[in-house]
Each structure stands twice: as C-alpha cells, then as structure tokens.
Motif scaffolding. Structure first.
Motif, PDB file in Angstrom:
ATOM      1  N   ASP A  32       0.819  -1.220   0.000  1.00 38.07           N
ATOM      2  CA  ASP A  32       0.000   0.000   0.000  1.00 38.07           C
ATOM      3  C   ASP A  32       0.848   1.264   0.000  1.00 38.07           C
ATOM      4  O   ASP A  32       0.352   2.352  -0.317  1.00 38.07           O
ATOM      5  CB  ASP A  32      -0.933   0.014   1.215  1.00 38.07           C
ATOM      6  CG  ASP A  32      -2.018  -1.048   1.139  1.00 38.07           C
ATOM      7  OD1 ASP A  32      -2.229  -1.578   0.022  1.00 38.07           O
ATOM      8  OD2 ASP A  32      -2.620  -1.357   2.168  1.00 38.07           O
ATOM      9  N   ASP A  33       2.115   1.115   0.361  1.00 34.06           N
ATOM     10  CA  ASP A  33       3.009   2.277   0.400  1.00 34.06           C
ATOM     11  C   ASP A  33       3.766   2.478  -0.911  1.00 34.06           C
ATOM     12  O   ASP A  33       4.624   3.364  -0.997  1.00 34.06           O
ATOM     13  CB  ASP A  33       4.029   2.119   1.541  1.00 34.06           C
ATOM     14  CG  ASP A  33       3.363   2.122   2.910  1.00 34.06           C
ATOM     15  OD1 ASP A  33       2.334   2.815   3.056  1.00 34.06           O
ATOM     16  OD2 ASP A  33       3.867   1.432   3.811  1.00 34.06           O
ATOM     17  N   CYS A  34       3.466   1.660  -1.908  1.00 34.46           N
ATOM     18  CA  CYS A  34       4.183   1.717  -3.190  1.00 34.46           C
ATOM     19  C   CYS A  34       3.261   2.225  -4.292  1.00 34.46           C
ATOM     20  O   CYS A  34       2.037   2.057  -4.225  1.00 34.46           O
ATOM     21  CB  CYS A  34       4.725   0.338  -3.558  1.00 34.46           C
ATOM     22  SG  CYS A  34       5.871  -0.346  -2.340  1.00 34.46           S
ATOM     23  N   ASN A  35       3.852   2.850  -5.304  1.00 32.35           N
ATOM     24  CA  ASN A  35       3.061   3.372  -6.414  1.00 32.35           C
ATOM     25  C   ASN A  35       3.934   3.475  -7.663  1.00 32.35           C
ATOM     26  O   ASN A  35       5.169   3.399  -7.588  1.00 32.35           O
ATOM     27  CB  ASN A  35       2.479   4.747  -6.061  1.00 32.35           C
ATOM     28  CG  ASN A  35       3.557   5.803  -5.918  1.00 32.35           C
ATOM     29  OD1 ASN A  35       3.944   6.468  -6.878  1.00 32.35           O
ATOM     30  ND2 ASN A  35       4.075   5.963  -4.682  1.00 32.35           N
ATOM     31  N   ASN A  36       3.281   3.655  -8.803  1.00 30.49           N
ATOM     32  CA  ASN A  36       3.970   3.819 -10.091  1.00 30.49           C
ATOM     33  C   ASN A  36       3.855   5.251 -10.604  1.00 30.49           C
ATOM     34  O   ASN A  36       4.088   5.501 -11.791  1.00 30.49           O
ATOM     35  CB  ASN A  36       3.393   2.849 -11.121  1.00 30.49           C
ATOM     36  CG  ASN A  36       3.544   1.404 -10.712  1.00 30.49           C
ATOM     37  OD1 ASN A  36       4.601   1.002 -10.219  1.00 30.49           O
ATOM     38  ND2 ASN A  36       2.505   0.605 -10.903  1.00 30.49           N
ATOM     39  N   ASN A  37       3.491   6.175  -9.729  1.00 33.68           N
ATOM     40  CA  ASN A  37       3.188   7.540 -10.152  1.00 33.68           C
ATOM     41  C   ASN A  37       4.250   8.553  -9.745  1.00 33.68           C
ATOM     42  O   ASN A  37       4.021   9.762  -9.838  1.00 33.68           O
ATOM     43  CB  ASN A  37       1.829   7.955  -9.571  1.00 33.68           C
ATOM     44  CG  ASN A  37       0.725   7.004  -9.971  1.00 33.68           C
ATOM     45  OD1 ASN A  37       0.632   6.598 -11.123  1.00 33.68           O
ATOM     46  ND2 ASN A  37      -0.117   6.626  -9.012  1.00 33.68           N
ATOM     47  N   GLY A  38       5.382   8.081  -9.250  1.00 31.39           N
ATOM     48  CA  GLY A  38       6.450   9.000  -8.879  1.00 31.39           C
ATOM     49  C   GLY A  38       6.250   9.682  -7.550  1.00 31.39           C
ATOM     50  O   GLY A  38       6.902  10.694  -7.274  1.00 31.39           O
ATOM     51  N   VAL A  39       5.374   9.140  -6.707  1.00 28.53           N
ATOM     52  CA  VAL A  39       5.097   9.749  -5.401  1.00 28.53           C
ATOM     53  C   VAL A  39       6.022   9.134  -4.354  1.00 28.53           C
ATOM     54  O   VAL A  39       6.062   7.923  -4.170  1.00 28.53           O
ATOM     55  CB  VAL A  39       3.627   9.533  -4.988  1.00 28.53           C
ATOM     56  CG1 VAL A  39       3.369  10.126  -3.609  1.00 28.53           C
ATOM     57  CG2 VAL A  39       2.692  10.134  -6.027  1.00 28.53           C
ATOM     58  N   SER A  82      23.765   1.759 -14.184  1.00 29.93           N
ATOM     59  CA  SER A  82      22.902   2.206 -13.091  1.00 29.93           C
ATOM     60  C   SER A  82      21.445   1.844 -13.379  1.00 29.93           C
ATOM     61  O   SER A  82      21.054   1.674 -14.538  1.00 29.93           O
ATOM     62  CB  SER A  82      23.010   3.727 -12.907  1.00 29.93           C
ATOM     63  OG  SER A  82      24.301   4.076 -12.468  1.00 29.93           O
ATOM     64  N   PRO A  83      20.630   1.738 -12.334  1.00 34.65           N
ATOM     65  CA  PRO A  83      19.234   1.347 -12.517  1.00 34.65           C
ATOM     66  C   PRO A  83      18.343   2.509 -12.934  1.00 34.65           C
ATOM     67  O   PRO A  83      18.717   3.684 -12.835  1.00 34.65           O
ATOM     68  CB  PRO A  83      18.842   0.849 -11.115  1.00 34.65           C
ATOM     69  CG  PRO A  83      19.697   1.661 -10.191  1.00 34.65           C
ATOM     70  CD  PRO A  83      20.998   1.872 -10.912  1.00 34.65           C
ATOM     71  N   SER A  84      17.154   2.152 -13.396  1.00 32.10           N
ATOM     72  CA  SER A  84      16.090   3.124 -13.675  1.00 32.10           C
ATOM     73  C   SER A  84      14.860   2.677 -12.899  1.00 32.10           C
ATOM     74  O   SER A  84      14.316   1.602 -13.169  1.00 32.10           O
ATOM     75  CB  SER A  84      15.765   3.178 -15.176  1.00 32.10           C
ATOM     76  OG  SER A  84      16.883   3.605 -15.917  1.00 32.10           O
ATOM     77  N   PRO A  85      14.416   3.449 -11.914  1.00 35.92           N
ATOM     78  CA  PRO A  85      13.316   3.003 -11.066  1.00 35.92           C
ATOM     79  C   PRO A  85      11.995   2.913 -11.827  1.00 35.92           C
ATOM     80  O   PRO A  85      11.733   3.689 -12.739  1.00 35.92           O
ATOM     81  CB  PRO A  85      13.254   4.086  -9.980  1.00 35.92           C
ATOM     82  CG  PRO A  85      13.835   5.302 -10.620  1.00 35.92           C
ATOM     83  CD  PRO A  85      14.902   4.797 -11.550  1.00 35.92           C
ATOM     84  N   MET A  86      11.199   1.929 -11.446  1.00 39.70           N
ATOM     85  CA  MET A  86       9.870   1.754 -12.018  1.00 39.70           C
ATOM     86  C   MET A  86       8.782   1.929 -10.965  1.00 39.70           C
ATOM     87  O   MET A  86       7.606   1.934 -11.280  1.00 39.70           O
ATOM     88  CB  MET A  86       9.737   0.349 -12.631  1.00 39.70           C
ATOM     89  CG  MET A  86      10.738   0.035 -13.721  1.00 39.70           C
ATOM     90  SD  MET A  86      10.561  -1.677 -14.287  1.00 39.70           S
ATOM     91  CE  MET A  86      11.947  -1.795 -15.423  1.00 39.70           C
ATOM     92  N   GLN A  87       9.202   2.064  -9.705  1.00 39.49           N
ATOM     93  CA  GLN A  87       8.253   2.137  -8.602  1.00 39.49           C
ATOM     94  C   GLN A  87       8.764   3.141  -7.575  1.00 39.49           C
ATOM     95  O   GLN A  87       9.972   3.410  -7.503  1.00 39.49           O
ATOM     96  CB  GLN A  87       8.108   0.745  -7.960  1.00 39.49           C
ATOM     97  CG  GLN A  87       6.730   0.463  -7.406  1.00 39.49           C
ATOM     98  CD  GLN A  87       6.589  -0.978  -6.931  1.00 39.49           C
ATOM     99  OE1 GLN A  87       7.558  -1.656  -6.637  1.00 39.49           O
ATOM    100  NE2 GLN A  87       5.361  -1.445  -6.831  1.00 39.49           N
ATOM    101  N   TRP A  88       7.826   3.671  -6.804  1.00 35.62           N
ATOM    102  CA  TRP A  88       8.169   4.629  -5.757  1.00 35.62           C
ATOM    103  C   TRP A  88       7.474   4.214  -4.462  1.00 35.62           C
ATOM    104  O   TRP A  88       6.510   3.442  -4.484  1.00 35.62           O
ATOM    105  CB  TRP A  88       7.746   6.038  -6.155  1.00 35.62           C
ATOM    106  CG  TRP A  88       8.620   6.652  -7.202  1.00 35.62           C
ATOM    107  CD1 TRP A  88       9.601   7.582  -7.022  1.00 35.62           C
ATOM    108  CD2 TRP A  88       8.605   6.368  -8.608  1.00 35.62           C
ATOM    109  NE1 TRP A  88      10.205   7.887  -8.213  1.00 35.62           N
ATOM    110  CE2 TRP A  88       9.607   7.170  -9.208  1.00 35.62           C
ATOM    111  CE3 TRP A  88       7.859   5.525  -9.430  1.00 35.62           C
ATOM    112  CZ2 TRP A  88       9.869   7.138 -10.574  1.00 35.62           C
ATOM    113  CZ3 TRP A  88       8.125   5.480 -10.786  1.00 35.62           C
ATOM    114  CH2 TRP A  88       9.117   6.287 -11.351  1.00 35.62           C
ATOM    115  N   THR A  89       7.975   4.725  -3.345  1.00 36.51           N
ATOM    116  CA  THR A  89       7.362   4.380  -2.066  1.00 36.51           C
ATOM    117  C   THR A  89       7.332   5.603  -1.157  1.00 36.51           C
ATOM    118  O   THR A  89       8.237   6.453  -1.193  1.00 36.51           O
ATOM    119  CB  THR A  89       8.127   3.230  -1.375  1.00 36.51           C
ATOM    120  OG1 THR A  89       7.494   2.934  -0.121  1.00 36.51           O
ATOM    121  CG2 THR A  89       9.580   3.597  -1.110  1.00 36.51           C
TER     122      THR A  89
END
Length: 375
Positions: free
Chosen positions: A216-223, A238-245
């Motif tokens: 519930d603390d994760c999202n795909n909207n850059g929040v 280096s990585p490229s993030p696909m998820q935010w928390t």
C-alpha cells in the motif's frame, strides 16, 4: 484504426517445415528478451524429425506462457545455418517484404506495448497462452517501406554500437580480473606480505540488506522516493526506477554497489546513481571508510562470486544472506600495495564504467525509437 495501420494477419503466414531429413540437431528456445538461446529441454531420445526447421529470415514464437511472463517470446532468426524449434512454437514469415520489412516487424515485437496487448489476449489457462488468430488480429503501423528501412537502419546502428561497447567491456573486465588475481592471489596465509591480512569481508565493507515496504506504500506515479526491487530495474551501469514508495525501510546512497541477493539473478550488480529505497531482493555495499574504493570492493566480490554463490542457500535458486556476505574471506592489502594496484585497476574500471554509462544512454535511444513507431 489509423490510416497507416493494418492487422498483422494480412502480412504474415504460418510455415511448418519439419526436420524430416535430419538436417540439424541444434534445438533452440526463445527467452523473454526475444532472443534465441540453446534449449533447456532434455531432447535425449526425442524424435527430432518432428521439430520445426527454422532458417534465416523466419520468425518463431512460444505462445504458451504469455499470461505467466507477461511477454510473448518471439524472435527473428538471423543465422545462415538452420536450427530447430519446438513443434509447439508458431513459425512464420513475412508474406511480402516489399510491404513489411522483417527487421521493422521485429522492432514492433520488442515494444512493451506489444507485450501488454498480447497479455490482454491470453486465454484462461494456468499459464495463459495466445492463439495464432489473436496474434493475426493485432494491429501495427505500416509506413512506406522506405520509412521502415530508415527506422531499421537507425536502430541497427545503435545496436551495433551497443554490441561493440559490450565486447570492449568484456575484454576490460577480463583484464581487470586477471590484474586483481596477479596482485592478490595468495595460496597460503603464510605467504602474505608484511601488512597484509586475511579477514572477513565485513572488515572492509559495510552492507545494507534491503527491506520491502508494504504494498500500500508503493506506487507507479512518482510519489515518494524511488524504490528498487531487483535486476528488472538494472541498466548496464545504473538502474532506472519503475516504482516509488512513501515509506522506504532500507536505503542505498549514490555510489553504492547494488547486489542481487535472491533468485535466479543472484550476483548481478549495478551502481547506485542516487539514493534509493531498496527492497529485499537487493543489498547495498560500500567501502567502510573511503567511498572512492567502492570499485575495489566490487573487484573483491567479482573474484569471490562463485564461492559466494556456491555457499548460498535455496533449493532452486540461491539466496545470499548478510552473514554470508559479511563472512566470506578476502585478502586486504596494505595501503601502499592498494595504491599500486589502484593506479592500474582504477584506470580500467573507469573505462568499463564509461562504456557502461554509454550503453545505458544507447539503450534509452533504442527505447525512444521503439516508442516512436506509432507516430
């Protein structure tokens, strides 16, 4: 349907050439990255005359696991020597290459949007297959052949540049590994030079094991802050993030070595280009006292990687715990010897890093080119 779109079935047809004359016994599969690979199936005692014979310019796809993998494994065969694919695969060709170029079509197959649409068409089986009719009903843009060839040539130029940089890096990494072993391979602790010591990895490196936030603390909207879960986000450097928390538990900082600790990709590594929250599939590692020596820490891990993987737990895939990483034995040289090695080693590492960063940029250009196929 846009004016330049057409259904795929108007441009491809099934072919079913079997290996009845035993032309070859080389059996290939297709991975989810859409490349042919040696088959992992046990074909000892199998009648290979029933397998499909694929030749240059033909496509093959595995329609059976699309729902599970969320991708359609499909590839264009580009070798001069024929090979075999499973009788369960669809094998097909372009009907008229003056209307649709095969390399352009393969570019379309590489688009994430293509896989998403295929996934939506899967059936209700456990793994989720896709039918030939459903594939034929898919739509794609078909610009004039001259435009297709222009796009293909641009894509190939980028691909060839990536391959060149990868080959250079393979050679550089082999050179760095040989240099490390030349400096630091000691057959007995009695042979250690003055000031050197054998010690646990934890004496030189600090390790942070990842911890996944609640869903519930994760999202795909850059929040919130970017979250890394594993190698799906890894690039060449280096990585490229696909998820935010919004509730990261464990973190890495810029310059940390990211190490995969779970599953079939255990041991894969990347460099953190900023601060990230890290999930349970990753560990963040850095030199305890001097972040400029993080590259040397990686060289230590590279030299001991097979030992680490062999000691990892897990019935199917290895899992590397913190105790294992902290405890594997390394040779820690005195400062003067490290500086001597560092002059050569860091120079090679810098070249590897710069090439890997360029590859990441080139892969981004590839994605941009694929995204523009619909324009």
């Amino acid at each position: 349907m846009k004016s330049n779109y057409d259904i795929l079935g108007n441009h491809i047809r099934l072919i079913d050439t079997r290996n009845r004359e035993s032309i070859t016994d080389r059996v290939l599969g297709i991975n989810i990255d859409k490349f042919f690979m040696p088959s992992v199936a046990n074909v000892i005692g199998t009648d290979l005359s029933k397998y499909k014979l694929i030749t240059k310019g033909k496509f093959a796809c595995n329609p059976m696991h699309v729902g599970r993998d969320e991708r359609l494994p499909v590839a264009l065969y580009d070798e001069d020597t024929p090979a075999l694919v499973s009788p369960a695969y669809f094998m097909f060709e372009v009907i008229d290459d003056s209307l649709l170029n095969e390399d352009y079509l393969m570019m379309w197959f590489r688009r994430p949007e293509f896989d998403r649409i295929c996934w939506l068409h899967t059936d209700g089986s456990v793994r989720g297959g896709i039918t030939w009719d459903d594939i034929c009903r898919l739509e794609l843009p078909i610009p004039p052949i001259e435009k297709q060839l222009e796009i293909v040539n641009s894509y190939k130029a980028i691909t060839e540049r990536i391959a060149l940089k990868q080959k250079i890096n393979d050679n550089l990494e082999a050179t760095l590994s040989a240099l490390y072993k030349e400096f630091f391979t000691i057959t007995s602790s009695d042979e250690l030079p003055f000031g050197w010591r054998v010690a646990p990895f934890s004496d030189i490196a600090a390790i942070t094991m990842g911890q996944s936030p609640q869903g519930d603390d994760c999202n795909n909207n850059g929040v919130g802050e970017p979250l890394l879960n594993g190698p799906t986000e890894f690039g060449f450097y280096s990585p490229s993030p696909m998820q935010w928390t919004t509730n990261g538990k464990k973190h890495c900082v810029e310059g940390d070595l990211l190490f995969c600790v779970r599953g079939s990709t255990t041991g894969r590594m990347n460099w953190a280009n900023q601060s990230y929250a890290i999930g349970r599939g990753l560990a963040a590692i850095h030199h305890k006292s001097d972040c400029t020596l993080n590259w040397f820490v990686k060289a230590m891990i590279d030299n001991s990687l097979q030992e680490i993987l062999s000691a990892a737990t897990g019935s199917t895939f290895p899992n590397v715990g913190k105790d294992l990483l902290n405890g594997f034995q390394v040779i820690i040289p005195d400062d003067n010897s490290l500086r001597e090695f560092g002059v050569k080693g860091h120079s090679i590492f810098s070249m590897i890093s710069n090439n890997a960063k360029e590859i990441d940029v080139l892969v981004g250009l590839q994605r941009t080119l694929l995204s523009k196929l619909t324009i």
